[in-house]
Design an enzyme around this catalytic site. Structure first.
Site, PDB file in Angstrom:
ATOM      1  N   LYS B  74       0.867  -1.168   0.000  1.00  0.00           N
ATOM      2  CA  LYS B  74       0.000   0.000   0.000  1.00  0.00           C
ATOM      3  C   LYS B  74       0.914   1.231   0.000  1.00  0.00           C
ATOM      4  O   LYS B  74       2.019   1.181   0.544  1.00  0.00           O
ATOM      5  CB  LYS B  74      -0.874  -0.042   1.256  1.00  0.00           C
ATOM      6  CG  LYS B  74      -1.983   0.999   1.333  1.00  0.00           C
ATOM      7  CD  LYS B  74      -2.820   0.773   2.603  1.00  0.00           C
ATOM      8  CE  LYS B  74      -3.947   1.770   2.757  1.00  0.00           C
ATOM      9  NZ  LYS B  74      -4.759   1.520   3.959  1.00  0.00           N
ATOM     10  N   SER B 149      -9.744   1.777   3.034  1.00  0.00           N
ATOM     11  CA  SER B 149      -8.838   2.550   2.205  1.00  0.00           C
ATOM     12  C   SER B 149      -7.834   1.704   1.422  1.00  0.00           C
ATOM     13  O   SER B 149      -7.229   2.191   0.472  1.00  0.00           O
ATOM     14  CB  SER B 149      -8.081   3.550   3.067  1.00  0.00           C
ATOM     15  OG  SER B 149      -7.213   2.875   3.968  1.00  0.00           O
ATOM     16  N   SER B 173      -9.851  -0.839   7.133  1.00  0.00           N
ATOM     17  CA  SER B 173      -9.256  -0.571   5.821  1.00  0.00           C
ATOM     18  C   SER B 173      -8.558  -1.749   5.146  1.00  0.00           C
ATOM     19  O   SER B 173      -8.225  -1.658   3.966  1.00  0.00           O
ATOM     20  CB  SER B 173      -8.273   0.592   5.913  1.00  0.00           C
ATOM     21  OG  SER B 173      -8.982   1.802   5.892  1.00  0.00           O
TER      22      SER B 173
END
Lengths: 91, 469
Positions: B74, B149, B173
């Site tokens: 990420k 997210s 997330s």
């Protein structure tokens, strides 16, 4: 709710559109979180962390790394002789 | 192929690391144009590293527990020499000067980092739509959100671009996008995984974890990532167990609690049906299932939307454009304001909420109250765990929704995390695992375990996964 005052505290510039949005969305979010008043917390402690660990110490030893140092310097928006250059604080 | 399959094939000489990386790059080339999971692919570098691993292996060296396995990060996890922007304009040009501890541990175990994946701006959002750079789409249906997210990591794994990706989970997330994209996602016990070198959102809630296609793969990755790190004072000792070795196939005699508050009428009824079928399967397989109650559950999300913006507004104070990022013009104060105006609207909204509730006169009413409610929720869940080994719930109240659908309604977006946020508030480990389809889109089942029982949780999830095969 004084949006300008909070923006000043947060040191953040807002566009007119953002300001107009926050005038309505911030009060509605605060209204939503205000639900917590229903919970009786007179017998519980407010803790910043829930873990049992306390004071995780380690030796404060300097590890030199020229490569990492350069990496930090390379990120400086403005640099002078390996030092960070900042805008004037006083006029 | 899975992490396990790639690792074994390379170890047994049936595949090279270069072939594994080439395959990953081929799928990215083929699919990422329309899915948009990656912000950057480190093509040449990944191939060079794979070649080096193959050479080391040919020379008889041990190339590590995950030798040659391609993974994605990420965009909020530091990988030295590469941009780490948290999908935010404020950090657009920020290049990592050092590795995050987890990056270092994964590299030591022999992984090849293929690229950095998309996310919500500074990890604030539940649909990856607040990213300053691109829109990620759900591989199951390109009209739908991948969740957030960690939408980029979830989409990359779901589309088969990489067998595993690393995400972060502050309110759901990892688990929510895993559920919406039909993959496995784990949020470990708070403190099990070091956050050193991860761009901080909310320090009492953040944890990093894997997104994979199987539970075993998640265990293999977690084994490498977790454990105390002296650079993160909140990290804790993790029990010495080889998780992948203790994965069992049995649910016999385990006690499962189904919290009734997680099955409201407001949730999607087809999602509810899939989750109830999954619970029935657990029962059939010998699991002891009983209804439990968590009356304070409904206060987890409001408490989260005080604690998280408060901590975020404080953590994000460092993004002033002075030492990295884009410098604002003018004298000091003006330059701060201008640099910070580069945050997206949702990030500004949360900085504003955080600044307000931490300001003089409001601190006790909001922040302190939320911390007390958190303690109460924690005590309540601990009590429930005296009677059950594991909680089982839906991960998300709905399947993936249309892109743009909740974008202008912050509270509707926040409610997408209603079932995941409790585990962050209390620090418990939780996993989302696929449990079928509703409206032709994936549904996630969530297991929540007592703190520190990550291995047991993975074992249970593994046994459940075997049931559905």
């Amino acid at each position: 709710m004084d949006i300008d005052r909070i923006a000043k505290l947060a040191k953040i510039a807002l566009s007119e559109e953002e300001k107009a949005d926050f005038e309505t969305s911030l009060p509605s979010i605060l209204d939503y979180v205000g639900k917590l008043e229903e919970v009786d917390t007179s017998k519980v402690e407010a803790k910043a962390y829930l873990t049992d660990s306390v004071n995780a110490f380690r030796a404060d030893e300097i590890e030199e790394s020229a490569e990492e140092r350069q990496g930090v310097i390379d990120n400086f928006p403005s640099e002078s002789g390996g030092a960070l250059q900042v805008p004037a604080v006083f006029e | 192929m899975t992490v396990r399959e790639i690792r074994d094939a390379i170890r047994d000489g049936n595949m090279t690391a270069v072939q594994a990386v080439e395959e990953s790059l081929r799928v990215i080339e083929e699919k990422d144009g329309e899915i948009g999971a990656f912000l950057e692919v480190f093509k040449e570098e990944a191939l060079a590293r794979a070649k080096e691993l193959d050479e080391r292996k040919a020379a008889g060296e041990d190339i590590g527990r995950l030798g040659g396995v391609p993974i994605a990060l990420k965009d909020n996890i530091l990988y030295k020499g590469h941009v780490a922007s948290a999908a935010s304009k404020v950090l657009e040009k920020h290049t990592a000067a050092y590795h995050a501890t987890i990056t270092e541990r994964l590299l030591d175990a022999g992984v090849v980092i293929i690229g950095r994946t998309n996310m919500d701006d500074a990890a604030m959002g539940s649909s990856t739509e607040t990213s300053a750079f691109k829109q990620t789409k759900n591989p199951f249906n390109l009209m739908k959100t991948p969740g957030g997210s960690s939408g980029g990591p979830a989409a990359a794994v779901a589309a088969g671009m990489v067998p595993a990706a690393i995400g972060t989970d502050t309110g759901g997330s990892i688990r929510q996008p895993a559920a919406l994209c039909g993959v496995v996602g784990v949020k470990p016990t708070y403190g099990h995984v070091s956050r050193y070198g991860i761009i901080a959102l909310s320090s009492s809630l953040d944890q990093a974890g894997p997104l994979t296609r199987t539970v075993e793969d998640a265990a293999l990755i977690l084994e490498v990532m977790h454990g105390k790190d002296e650079k993160d004072a909140t990290s804790i000792d993790v029990p010495e167990v080889a998780i992948a070795e203790v994965l069992s196939n049995s649910l016999e005699g385990l006690r499962f609690g189904v919290p009734k508050e997680y099955f409201s009428d407001a949730m999607d009824q087809e999602v509810k049906a899939r989750v109830e079928e999954a619970i029935e399967n657990i029962k059939q397989a010998g699991g002891e299932v009983k209804e439990v109650s968590l009356p304070l559950m409904e206060y987890a999300l409001p408490a989260y939307y005080i604690i998280q913006p408060a901590e975020a507004s404080s953590n994000l104070g460092r993004y002033d454009g002075l030492r990295y990022g884009t410098r604002g013009k003018g004298a000091l104060e003006d330059s701060y304001r201008e640099a910070r105006s580069l945050f997206g609207k949702e990030v500004k909204r949360r900085i504003m909420i955080g600044s307000y509730i931490l300001s003089a006169g409001y601190y006790d009413a909001y922040y302190k109250k939320a911390l007390a409610v958190r303690t109460a929720i924690h005590d309540e869940i601990e009590k429930v765990f005296e009677d059950v080994d594991m909680l089982v719930t839906p991960t998300s109240p709905s399947v993936a929704w249309n892109l743009g659908e909740k974008f202008d309604d912050p509270i509707a977006m926040y409610l997408a995390d209603i079932y995941t946020v409790t585990a962050n508030i209390t620090g418990n480990p939780a996993i989302s695992i696929p449990c079928g389809l509703a409206h032709d889109l994936p549904v996630g089942l969530q297991f929540i375990a007592p703190r520190g029982e990550d291995a047991k949780m993975l074992s249970v999830a593994h046994a459940f996964e075997k049931l559905s095969e």
